[in-house]
Design a protein around this motif. Structure first.
Motif: not given
Length: 300
Positions: A146, A192, A194-197, A199-200, A203
């Motif tokens: 990213r 992965w 394309n999946n914001p969840e 990614s969060r 973090r």
């Protein structure tokens, strides 16, 4: 979520894995000079960087071959014969080969003479391995990819992880099983991204690891005691990538001060320049820029 799980079915030699995972002092130490260690890497690879840092800390002389991922060298039969995962790093020695960066780190420490990088107390040894596993299982590829795209750079990842594999399937159909698994890796990475969840979630995992490191460093100078270990090297390389390359804030002037001090201690070691900074320069790649990468910097 580890993004390279499809290739985990291919494991290094069992005898070498057993030597890698043994308690320190229980495996005969060998002369690294006679072993003629050679590593196959690419300079910006996080896994290559941490293997380099371990070899430098152990004072193991080695030669290095930069694998041409762009041209699909990692997918050719000669490389797959050494490392069926078709990734870097790979380490050759004494006419034998071992792959998987976490295994190489552990093996190099146990197999070769040099400064000890693992505690001999079983409880501390187990804690060291937990840190290695946590950093090894972190989905860093997604964060790195990213950040790479955000810089507007040509999408060489797609070439290396998709286009070259499609071509390799046509050239070397006998290795189709490996190529199909690697294509699945590519599709998993795209999912992965394309999946914001998830990614969060990544973090959150990184921040929890940093919180735990802050707590550990409140007790000792390093993660599992008062001397450097494989845990420090593995976690440090991951933290540097996330903080300095991927925009994930793990330390700063008012954030996790013990982690910040620990990072600066590790950046001051000669092995850091040899493992991370210098390889970018010598390979004429984009150099890590900004104060964050520089030893002695007060990186936020």
């Amino acid at each position: 979520m580890k993004q390279a799980s499809n290739m985990r079915k291919f494991e290094p030699d069992r005898d070498l894995v057993a030597a890698a995972t043994a308690l320190p002092g229980t495996t005969k130490a060998h002369d690294p000079v006679q072993a003629k260690v050679k590593i196959y890497t690419i300079p910006p690879s996080l896994c290559s960087q941490r293997v380099r840092m371990v070899l430098l800390e152990k004072r193991i002389p080695y030669t290095e071959h930069t694998v041409n991922i762009a041209d699909g060298e990692n997918l050719a039969p000669a490389y797959i014969a050494m490392n069926p995962r078709a990734v870097v790093p790979t380490m050759a020695f004494d006419d034998r080969v071992i792959f998987d960066s976490a295994t190489i780190m552990r093996f190099a420490n146990n197999w070769f003479t040099g400064p000890e990088l693992a505690p001999r107390v079983p409880e501390a040894f187990a804690e060291m391995n937990r840190w290695i596993d946590r950093s090894d299982n972190f989905p860093v590829r997604g964060f790195t990819y990213r950040a790479f795209l955000a810089k507007g750079l040509p999408d060489t990842w797609q070439i290396g992880m998709r286009d070259n594999i499609v071509r390799a399937k046509e050239l070397y159909p006998e290795h189709s099983e490996i190529y199909n698994l690697k294509l699945n890796d590519w599709f998993d990475l795209v999912a992965w991204m394309n999946n914001p969840e998830v990614s969060r979630d990544g973090r959150v995992i990184a921040e929890k690891m940093a919180d735990d490191a802050e707590a550990a460093l409140n007790k000792h100078g390093f993660l599992v005691g008062d001397t450097i270990s494989l845990a420090d090297l593995s976690v440090f390389i991951l933290f540097m990538r996330l903080q300095c390359g991927c925009g994930v804030s793990l330390w700063g002037p008012d954030l996790r001060p013990r982690v910040r001090r620990w990072v600066e201690v590790l950046k001051a070691r000669p092995s850091y320049d040899g493992a991370v900074i210098a390889p970018y320069r010598t390979a004429n790649l984009e150099s890590p820029s900004g104060e964050c990468w520089a030893p002695g910097a007060s990186a936020a």
